[in-house]
Scaffold this motif. Structure first.
Motif, PDB file in Angstrom:
ATOM      1  N   LEU A 136       0.821  -1.205   0.000  1.00 25.11           N
ATOM      2  CA  LEU A 136       0.000   0.000   0.000  1.00 25.11           C
ATOM      3  C   LEU A 136       0.860   1.262   0.000  1.00 25.11           C
ATOM      4  O   LEU A 136       0.601   2.206  -0.766  1.00 25.11           O
ATOM      5  N   GLN A 153      -7.158   3.068  -4.318  1.00 23.35           N
ATOM      6  CA  GLN A 153      -8.192   2.034  -4.388  1.00 23.35           C
ATOM      7  C   GLN A 153      -8.418   1.592  -5.835  1.00 23.35           C
ATOM      8  O   GLN A 153      -8.671   0.417  -6.109  1.00 23.35           O
ATOM      9  N   LEU A 204      -5.797  -0.939  -6.639  1.00 13.00           N
ATOM     10  CA  LEU A 204      -6.081  -2.239  -6.034  1.00 13.00           C
ATOM     11  C   LEU A 204      -7.178  -2.977  -6.805  1.00 13.00           C
ATOM     12  O   LEU A 204      -7.186  -4.213  -6.855  1.00 13.00           O
ATOM     13  N   GLU A 205      -8.106  -2.228  -7.406  1.00 11.93           N
ATOM     14  CA  GLU A 205      -9.119  -2.862  -8.242  1.00 11.93           C
ATOM     15  C   GLU A 205      -8.516  -3.348  -9.562  1.00 11.93           C
ATOM     16  O   GLU A 205      -8.873  -4.406 -10.072  1.00 11.93           O
ATOM     17  N   PRO A 221      -5.823  -7.111  -8.701  1.00  5.35           N
ATOM     18  CA  PRO A 221      -6.382  -7.866  -7.567  1.00  5.35           C
ATOM     19  C   PRO A 221      -5.321  -8.557  -6.715  1.00  5.35           C
ATOM     20  O   PRO A 221      -5.503  -8.707  -5.489  1.00  5.35           O
ATOM     21  N   ARG A 222      -4.235  -9.006  -7.324  1.00  6.85           N
ATOM     22  CA  ARG A 222      -3.165  -9.652  -6.539  1.00  6.85           C
ATOM     23  C   ARG A 222      -2.616  -8.696  -5.488  1.00  6.85           C
ATOM     24  O   ARG A 222      -2.235  -9.111  -4.393  1.00  6.85           O
ATOM     25  N   ARG A 256      -4.294  -6.201  -4.062  1.00  5.70           N
ATOM     26  CA  ARG A 256      -5.297  -6.018  -3.012  1.00  5.70           C
ATOM     27  C   ARG A 256      -5.153  -7.107  -1.953  1.00  5.70           C
ATOM     28  O   ARG A 256      -5.229  -6.828  -0.755  1.00  5.70           O
ATOM     29  N   GLU A 257      -4.936  -8.344  -2.410  1.00  2.00           N
ATOM     30  CA  GLU A 257      -4.799  -9.459  -1.474  1.00  2.00           C
ATOM     31  C   GLU A 257      -3.573  -9.296  -0.573  1.00  2.00           C
ATOM     32  O   GLU A 257      -3.561  -9.806   0.552  1.00  2.00           O
ATOM     33  N   ARG A 258      -2.556  -8.583  -1.056  1.00  5.14           N
ATOM     34  CA  ARG A 258      -1.291  -8.493  -0.326  1.00  5.14           C
ATOM     35  C   ARG A 258      -0.965  -7.057   0.094  1.00  5.14           C
ATOM     36  O   ARG A 258       0.187  -6.741   0.380  1.00  5.14           O
ATOM     37  N   GLN A 259      -1.971  -6.195   0.154  1.00  3.22           N
ATOM     38  CA  GLN A 259      -1.720  -4.769   0.328  1.00  3.22           C
ATOM     39  C   GLN A 259      -0.983  -4.431   1.623  1.00  3.22           C
ATOM     40  O   GLN A 259      -0.280  -3.423   1.682  1.00  3.22           O
ATOM     41  N   HIS A 260      -1.105  -5.254   2.649  1.00  6.83           N
ATOM     42  CA  HIS A 260      -0.446  -4.954   3.916  1.00  6.83           C
ATOM     43  C   HIS A 260       0.874  -5.709   4.102  1.00  6.83           C
ATOM     44  O   HIS A 260       1.546  -5.546   5.123  1.00  6.83           O
ATOM     45  N   GLU A 282       4.387 -10.216  -8.933  1.00  6.72           N
ATOM     46  CA  GLU A 282       3.640  -9.278  -8.093  1.00  6.72           C
ATOM     47  C   GLU A 282       4.396  -7.967  -7.935  1.00  6.72           C
ATOM     48  O   GLU A 282       3.793  -6.884  -7.937  1.00  6.72           O
TER      49      GLU A 282
END
Length: 240
Positions: A94, A113, A116-117, A120-121, A123-127, A137
């Protein structure tokens, strides 16, 4: 949109680029093809301000760029997604994306955001820390970070390098979507067949000189060029 005129650049007494001329129109995807050592990455570094030109000019919509420092060129909208990804490994996914919007703070979180849309990969690993991502990735992250800079011209230097075929296909689907959104892109990639499947036009560089140019179809139809650069043809992504 972007014009290069008689550009000469190098790292010592002997130039690497010998009078390069090219142009990219608004909304075009242009492929830059050539063997390793032909000068492609040097050209990308000069266009982004990371390496000085010895002579010649680079213009964005008529404005001279090659006298500006790299941060001003990025601010004008010429954005490089470098070879090797170069994400910040200790920062989260992020925060890497947010850093891409440093020069454009307005609506930044909404644009994050949006990235992230689009990916998608991520979004799953954003943190997660970016250094823990796979190579594919990390490439998606580097592309998302570049898009956050609101590019008028996006410079992509070897985005498929070192990636598995499945990930390369996913990456080129993203590039196809950007093309359909009329983003202006200069693409350097060793997967020449895939690059030409998406590109409107292409330039071929040998020894720091442009030796051929034309539409993607014209480059594919040239037997000598096809034998030299399209021998490792991969399945082309769906376009539309």
């Amino acid at each position: 949109m972007l014009g290069v005129s008689r550009l000469v650049a190098g790292y010592g007494a002997e130039p690497v680029l010998h009078g390069i001329n090219l142009k990219i129109r608004q909304g075009e995807m242009v492929a830059l093809l050539g063997a390793n050592g032909a000068g492609k990455s040097t050209l990308m570094r000069v266009l982004s301000g990371l390496h000085p030109a010895k002579s010649g000019g680079v213009h964005l919509s008529g404005e001279v760029l090659n006298t500006m420092p790299a941060e001003k060129i990025a601010g004008r909208g010429v954005v490089l997604v470098p070879e090797g990804r170069q994400v910040f490994p200790e920062l989260s996914v992020l925060d890497n994306i947010r850093l891409g919007g440093f020069l454009h703070a307005e609506d930044r979180e909404a644009r994050v955001q949006g990235m992230l849309e689009r990916f998608p990969r991520l979004r799953e690993r954003q943190h997660q820390r970016a250094g823990l991502l796979s190579g594919g990735e990390q490439q998606m992250l580097a592309l998302a970070r570049g898009l956050m800079a609101k590019p008028r011209v996006l410079l992509l230097d070897e985005p498929s390098l070192g990636l598995a075929p499945k990930i390369i296909a996913e990456l080129f689907e993203v590039l196809d979507q950007l093309r359909r959104e009329d983003m202006t892109i200069l693409l350097v990639d060793q997967m020449a067949a895939l690059a030409l499947a998406l590109a409107d036009r292409a330039y071929v560089i040998e020894g720091g000189r442009v030796v051929a140019q034309g539409t993607a179809d014209e480059i594919r139809a040239n037997v000598d060029l096809a034998n030299a650069y399209l021998g490792n043809a991969a399945p082309t992504p769906a376009t539309g």
